[in-house]
Design a protein around this motif. Structure first.
Motif, short mmCIF file in Angstrom:
data_model
loop_
_atom_site.label_atom_id
_atom_site.label_comp_id
_atom_site.label_asym_id
_atom_site.label_seq_id
_atom_site.Cartn_x
_atom_site.Cartn_y
_atom_site.Cartn_z
N GLU A 159 0.83 -1.20 0.00
CA GLU A 159 0.00 0.00 0.00
C GLU A 159 0.87 1.26 0.00
O GLU A 159 0.53 2.26 -0.64
CB GLU A 159 -0.95 0.01 1.19
CG GLU A 159 -1.91 1.20 1.16
CD GLU A 159 -2.89 1.22 2.33
OE1 GLU A 159 -3.70 2.17 2.41
OE2 GLU A 159 -2.84 0.30 3.18
N PHE A 160 1.99 1.23 0.73
CA PHE A 160 2.91 2.36 0.71
C PHE A 160 3.39 2.63 -0.71
O PHE A 160 3.40 3.77 -1.19
CB PHE A 160 4.13 2.09 1.59
CG PHE A 160 3.88 2.14 3.07
CD1 PHE A 160 4.02 3.32 3.77
CD2 PHE A 160 3.52 1.00 3.77
CE1 PHE A 160 3.81 3.38 5.15
CE2 PHE A 160 3.31 1.03 5.14
CZ PHE A 160 3.45 2.23 5.83
N LEU A 161 3.79 1.56 -1.39
CA LEU A 161 4.31 1.71 -2.75
C LEU A 161 3.23 2.25 -3.69
O LEU A 161 3.49 3.11 -4.52
CB LEU A 161 4.84 0.37 -3.27
CG LEU A 161 5.92 -0.32 -2.42
CD1 LEU A 161 6.40 -1.59 -3.12
CD2 LEU A 161 7.07 0.62 -2.13
N ALA A 162 2.01 1.72 -3.54
CA ALA A 162 0.91 2.17 -4.39
C ALA A 162 0.60 3.64 -4.17
O ALA A 162 0.42 4.40 -5.12
CB ALA A 162 -0.33 1.31 -4.14
N LYS A 163 0.55 4.06 -2.91
CA LYS A 163 0.22 5.46 -2.62
C LYS A 163 1.35 6.41 -3.00
O LYS A 163 1.12 7.61 -3.18
CB LYS A 163 -0.16 5.61 -1.14
CG LYS A 163 -1.50 4.95 -0.83
CD LYS A 163 -2.02 5.30 0.54
CE LYS A 163 -3.47 4.82 0.69
NZ LYS A 163 -4.06 5.16 2.00
N ALA A 164 2.56 5.88 -3.14
CA ALA A 164 3.68 6.68 -3.61
C ALA A 164 3.75 6.69 -5.14
O ALA A 164 4.65 7.30 -5.71
CB ALA A 164 4.99 6.16 -3.04
N GLY A 165 2.79 6.02 -5.79
CA GLY A 165 2.76 6.00 -7.25
C GLY A 165 3.73 5.02 -7.89
O GLY A 165 4.02 5.12 -9.07
N LEU A 166 4.18 4.02 -7.11
CA LEU A 166 5.23 3.12 -7.61
C LEU A 166 4.69 1.78 -8.10
O LEU A 166 5.46 0.94 -8.56
CB LEU A 166 6.25 2.88 -6.49
CG LEU A 166 7.02 4.12 -6.02
CD1 LEU A 166 7.85 3.79 -4.78
CD2 LEU A 166 7.90 4.65 -7.13
N LEU A 167 3.38 1.57 -8.04
CA LEU A 167 2.82 0.30 -8.50
C LEU A 167 1.81 0.46 -9.63
O LEU A 167 1.20 -0.53 -10.04
CB LEU A 167 2.15 -0.45 -7.33
CG LEU A 167 3.10 -1.05 -6.28
CD1 LEU A 167 2.30 -1.79 -5.22
CD2 LEU A 167 4.12 -1.99 -6.93
#
Length: 222
Positions: A109-117
């Protein structure tokens, strides 16, 4: 062994994280040759995990060097951190240059919210799959999902499998196998109910109720 490439790994930790999400990969990765591991948070103050274990960071977000591999796990305290602008900016900056952007369990979820997924497949804990999909991520159900340079593990114990996959990616299959053997990682669980498909709907529903009682934001089983 000294001629092997050096890799700098960063494990992002935070208050309320699930210890095994990071301790599992840490155990595997720390056995690899020519590896430097940073345990990262805003300060160097001890962090209490969601099971009461204390873990001490050795690197701050501000002082962290460029990482070859960045990893983050999930935890009961994730809700209080996952939207933190400082934390998300750290992931954006490190994720833009890291060779591998990775997570275990709810850490995706961290990666997704940082735009990385965006545009990638990723794994997460089975209780968090719907939430991850709502962030625009194609969610996989494997223990470990590899999509180009994104490597993500499923829930909690999948962090050990994840660590061995990272070991293979960095140093080859033989080194990963030696590491697994040295750890005597030969799972033989007493109950074969470690996934929703194996557990059955009745046990899944009871597990979700149990999780809600712990304060987890659970929607539905995948």
């Amino acid at each position: 062994m000294t001629d092997l490439p050096k890799h700098i790994l960063g494990l992002v930790i935070y208050p309320g994280m699930t210890a095994l999400d990071i301790v599992g990969p840490q155990q595997v990765l720390s056995a690899l040759p020519n590896i430097q591991i940073h345990r990262i948070w805003k300060t160097l103050d001890p962090i209490k995990t969601d099971d009461g274990m204390m873990i001490v960071p050795d690197t701050t977000l501000e002082n962290c060097p460029p990482l070859d591999v960045i990893c983050v796990g999930g935890g009961l305290g994730q809700r209080g951190v996952v939207d933190d602008p400082e934390v998300l900016e750290f992931f954006r900056q490190q994720g833009s240059t890291a060779k591998f952007v990775t997570s275990v369990c709810g850490g995706s979820e961290f990666l997704a919210k940082a735009g990385l997924l965006q545009g990638y497949r990723a794994a997460t804990h089975w209780m968090a799959r719907e939430q991850l999909a709502e962030l625009g991520v194609e969610v996989g159900t494997e223990r470990v999902v590899i999509d180009r340079n994104r490597i993500t593990g499923g829930g909690v114990t999948a962090g050990i499998d994840f660590g061995l996959v990272i070991a293979e990616v960095l140093y080859g299959e033989e080194t990963a196998k030696i590491t697994q053997l040295l750890m005597e990682y030969d799972p033989a669980p007493p109950f074969d109910v470690g996934s929703p498909k194996k557990a059955g709907s009745d046990l899944v529903n009871k597990a979700m109720l149990y999780a809600r009682n712990l304060g987890l934001a659970v929607k539905q089983a995948a």
